[in-house]
Write a protein that holds these residues in place. Sequence first.
Motif, mmCIF file in Angstrom:
data_model
loop_
_atom_site.group_PDB
_atom_site.id
_atom_site.type_symbol
_atom_site.label_atom_id
_atom_site.label_comp_id
_atom_site.label_asym_id
_atom_site.label_seq_id
_atom_site.Cartn_x
_atom_site.Cartn_y
_atom_site.Cartn_z
ATOM 1 N N TYR A 1 0.818 -1.208 0.000
ATOM 2 C CA TYR A 1 0.000 0.000 0.000
ATOM 3 C C TYR A 1 0.857 1.264 0.000
ATOM 4 C CZ TYR A 1 1.052 -0.267 4.994
ATOM 5 O OH TYR A 1 1.704 -0.373 6.203
ATOM 6 N N LEU A 2 2.156 1.145 -0.294
ATOM 7 C CA LEU A 2 3.047 2.302 -0.229
ATOM 8 C C LEU A 2 3.184 2.987 -1.583
ATOM 9 C CD1 LEU A 2 6.074 1.289 1.978
ATOM 10 C CD2 LEU A 2 4.056 2.560 2.615
ATOM 11 N N THR A 3 3.171 4.308 -1.578
ATOM 12 C CA THR A 3 3.579 5.060 -2.760
ATOM 13 C C THR A 3 5.054 5.432 -2.686
ATOM 14 O OG1 THR A 3 2.871 7.128 -1.709
ATOM 15 C CG2 THR A 3 1.285 5.997 -3.136
ATOM 16 N N SER A 4 5.600 5.432 -1.484
ATOM 17 C CA SER A 4 7.028 5.661 -1.305
ATOM 18 C C SER A 4 7.513 4.671 -0.243
ATOM 19 C CB SER A 4 7.305 7.082 -0.830
ATOM 20 O OG SER A 4 8.683 7.279 -0.594
ATOM 21 N N PRO A 5 8.407 3.722 -0.568
ATOM 22 C CA PRO A 5 9.158 3.621 -1.818
ATOM 23 C C PRO A 5 8.254 3.235 -2.995
ATOM 24 C CG PRO A 5 9.435 1.626 -0.554
ATOM 25 C CD PRO A 5 8.683 2.583 0.337
ATOM 26 N N PRO A 6 8.666 3.567 -4.195
ATOM 27 C CA PRO A 6 7.796 3.277 -5.321
ATOM 28 C C PRO A 6 7.691 1.809 -5.658
ATOM 29 C CG PRO A 6 9.885 4.174 -6.069
ATOM 30 C CD PRO A 6 9.879 4.288 -4.580
ATOM 31 N N THR A 7 8.658 0.991 -5.216
ATOM 32 C CA THR A 7 8.676 -0.409 -5.631
ATOM 33 C C THR A 7 8.850 -1.322 -4.426
ATOM 34 O OG1 THR A 7 9.632 0.167 -7.780
ATOM 35 C CG2 THR A 7 9.816 -2.120 -7.072
ATOM 36 N N VAL A 8 7.972 -2.304 -4.308
ATOM 37 C CA VAL A 8 8.119 -3.409 -3.370
ATOM 38 C C VAL A 8 8.526 -4.626 -4.190
ATOM 39 C CG1 VAL A 8 6.897 -4.943 -1.807
ATOM 40 C CG2 VAL A 8 6.474 -2.489 -1.709
ATOM 41 N N SER A 9 9.588 -5.308 -3.796
ATOM 42 C CA SER A 9 10.086 -6.447 -4.570
ATOM 43 C C SER A 9 10.165 -7.690 -3.686
ATOM 44 C CB SER A 9 11.454 -6.132 -5.178
ATOM 45 O OG SER A 9 12.371 -5.701 -4.188
ATOM 46 N N VAL A 10 9.529 -8.774 -4.161
ATOM 47 C CA VAL A 10 9.446 -10.016 -3.405
ATOM 48 C C VAL A 10 9.780 -11.176 -4.336
ATOM 49 C CG1 VAL A 10 7.988 -11.499 -1.982
ATOM 50 C CG2 VAL A 10 7.618 -9.021 -1.973
ATOM 51 N N TYR A 11 10.618 -12.096 -3.851
ATOM 52 C CA TYR A 11 11.018 -13.268 -4.617
ATOM 53 C C TYR A 11 10.596 -14.512 -3.835
ATOM 54 C CZ TYR A 11 13.786 -9.563 -6.665
ATOM 55 O OH TYR A 11 14.164 -8.377 -7.243
ATOM 56 N N VAL A 12 9.783 -15.338 -4.466
ATOM 57 C CA VAL A 12 9.200 -16.510 -3.810
ATOM 58 C C VAL A 12 9.677 -17.741 -4.576
ATOM 59 C CG1 VAL A 12 7.065 -17.626 -3.082
ATOM 60 C CG2 VAL A 12 7.200 -15.122 -3.147
ATOM 61 N N TYR A 13 10.635 -18.478 -3.999
ATOM 62 C CA TYR A 13 11.285 -19.579 -4.698
ATOM 63 C C TYR A 13 11.216 -20.874 -3.880
ATOM 64 C CZ TYR A 13 13.755 -15.863 -7.380
ATOM 65 O OH TYR A 13 14.086 -14.778 -8.144
ATOM 66 N N ASN A 14 10.862 -21.952 -4.530
ATOM 67 C CA ASN A 14 11.013 -23.298 -3.965
ATOM 68 C C ASN A 14 10.371 -23.450 -2.599
ATOM 69 O OD1 ASN A 14 13.701 -23.266 -5.908
ATOM 70 N ND2 ASN A 14 12.822 -25.311 -5.663
ATOM 71 N N ASN A 15 9.147 -23.015 -2.474
ATOM 72 C CA ASN A 15 8.380 -23.254 -1.260
ATOM 73 C C ASN A 15 7.336 -24.342 -1.504
ATOM 74 O OD1 ASN A 15 9.278 -20.819 0.540
ATOM 75 N ND2 ASN A 15 8.811 -19.926 -1.466
ATOM 76 N N THR A 16 6.931 -25.013 -0.447
ATOM 77 C CA THR A 16 5.797 -25.932 -0.479
ATOM 78 C C THR A 16 4.688 -25.299 0.343
ATOM 79 O OG1 THR A 16 7.176 -27.895 -0.801
ATOM 80 C CG2 THR A 16 4.981 -28.238 0.142
ATOM 81 N N ILE A 17 3.612 -24.914 -0.341
ATOM 82 C CA ILE A 17 2.545 -24.107 0.258
ATOM 83 C C ILE A 17 1.265 -24.930 0.155
ATOM 84 C CG2 ILE A 17 1.372 -21.880 0.194
ATOM 85 C CD1 ILE A 17 3.786 -20.826 -1.460
ATOM 86 N N VAL A 18 0.831 -25.515 1.277
ATOM 87 C CA VAL A 18 -0.212 -26.539 1.237
ATOM 88 C C VAL A 18 -1.230 -26.319 2.348
ATOM 89 C CG1 VAL A 18 -0.671 -29.019 1.462
ATOM 90 C CG2 VAL A 18 1.322 -28.248 0.196
ATOM 91 N N GLY A 19 -2.514 -26.454 2.019
ATOM 92 C CA GLY A 19 -3.571 -26.570 3.017
ATOM 93 C C GLY A 19 -3.944 -25.291 3.722
ATOM 94 N N ASN A 20 -3.600 -24.124 3.159
ATOM 95 C CA ASN A 20 -3.972 -22.870 3.795
ATOM 96 C C ASN A 20 -5.428 -22.534 3.490
ATOM 97 O OD1 ASN A 20 -1.216 -21.950 4.880
ATOM 98 N ND2 ASN A 20 -0.780 -22.534 2.767
ATOM 99 N N GLY A 21 -6.048 -21.716 4.353
ATOM 100 C CA GLY A 21 -7.501 -21.558 4.309
ATOM 101 C C GLY A 21 -8.016 -20.739 3.147
ATOM 102 N N SER B 1 -1.674 -4.940 -5.076
ATOM 103 C CA SER B 1 -0.953 -3.694 -4.839
ATOM 104 C C SER B 1 -1.950 -2.546 -4.830
ATOM 105 C CB SER B 1 0.100 -3.464 -5.930
ATOM 106 O OG SER B 1 0.819 -2.274 -5.704
ATOM 107 N N VAL B 2 -2.055 -1.862 -3.693
ATOM 108 C CA VAL B 2 -2.980 -0.743 -3.556
ATOM 109 C C VAL B 2 -2.360 0.541 -4.076
ATOM 110 C CG1 VAL B 2 -4.255 0.653 -1.891
ATOM 111 C CG2 VAL B 2 -4.166 -1.823 -1.626
ATOM 112 N N ALA B 3 -1.052 0.693 -3.902
ATOM 113 C CA ALA B 3 -0.355 1.909 -4.336
ATOM 114 C C ALA B 3 1.076 1.556 -4.681
ATOM 115 C CB ALA B 3 -0.397 2.973 -3.242
ATOM 116 N N GLY B 4 1.708 2.433 -5.459
ATOM 117 C CA GLY B 4 3.079 2.173 -5.856
ATOM 118 C C GLY B 4 3.163 0.985 -6.793
ATOM 119 N N THR B 5 4.358 0.401 -6.886
ATOM 120 C CA THR B 5 4.603 -0.740 -7.753
ATOM 121 C C THR B 5 5.053 -1.930 -6.921
ATOM 122 O OG1 THR B 5 5.241 0.671 -9.608
ATOM 123 C CG2 THR B 5 5.980 -1.617 -9.670
#
Length: 331
Positions: free
Chosen positions: A166-186, A194-198
């Motif tokens: 939800y941030l306009t500053s900083p202009p960019t949020v960067s996330v790297y999601v690698y090799n996870n096992t994501i199972v059974g979440n609700g 993204s509400v604001a920014g990039t």
Amino acid sequence: MATVNTAYVKLQDLHLTRGNQNALKFNGAHDVSAVNCAMDWASFAGVNVSAGTYNLLMDGGTVNNSGLDGGDGDGIGIGNEGPANHDIDIQDMDIYANGHLALGNNISLGLNTSGTYPYNILINGNTIRNGNFNSSGITLEVGSNVTVQYNLILNNPLNGIYIYSYLTSPPTVSVYVYNNTIVGNGDYGIFAGSVAGTTQITAKNNIIWNTAAGYAEMNYDNTLGGTLTFASDYNNIYNTVASGAVREIDGHASGPVSLATWTANTGYDAHSVSGNPLFTNAGANDFTLQAGSPAIKAGVYIPGVNLMNPPDIGALQKARPSGNALMFSIP
């Protein structure tokens, strides 16, 4: 409550319990570590990282049942007051059952009161599971250069990974999601918005399999006001309920769609598969892959992340790099 507000401190093999606020607080500390410590039953967050803490290593141990008295119940909360927190490594921990009586996530990255945001964060090789109340495994509201890799993210009430900038500053949020096992979440395995920014999200080599009726494995919504870029590929997105594999809200679709439709609409996940990952025994929390799994050698090699080429999809590789990327020593 134990508070560390200085430099070159190593905590090891401690049990910190029932803090009247946090079990452990890093407050403007640097070049510090907590190794094989147990933090539990805190009134608020189990571990609070704030006030410009940097060069922090949390290696091994547990954080559980935070938010005992209805306060902010994050297991590990990064971002609260003061300057930005940065260069933080959370690895090989068991983080579970947080948000005990109040809203809180097993791990959360938020905005500091000064308007600063965390950066250079590595969440590596953990088990992040069974949150309480309305919690996600990992919530990333802000952050730059955040890497989430080789984690088991299991059975949280809301999302496995919730990325909602939800941030306009900083202009960019960067996330790297690698090799996870994501199972059974609700709700969703990965929620991207993204509400604001990039917001820039790269998601590769993940197994994503949710079992809740009415929810897809991934949520992609670029209609919230911000700019969302999403590089997703080489995942195993396994859908076994009536909803589609991806809840796509953009100019192409406005609800759950199949993996094939998602790829046709966006070009994302062109090399991804949708098949039973053939876990050895998921009921006994054994998420290794059986022979014949479609995830074996189906990933893409990422330098600095994978040792095998091609790698398996998912968290449990035969080999993975050491997670400690912080270049400092604790006396």
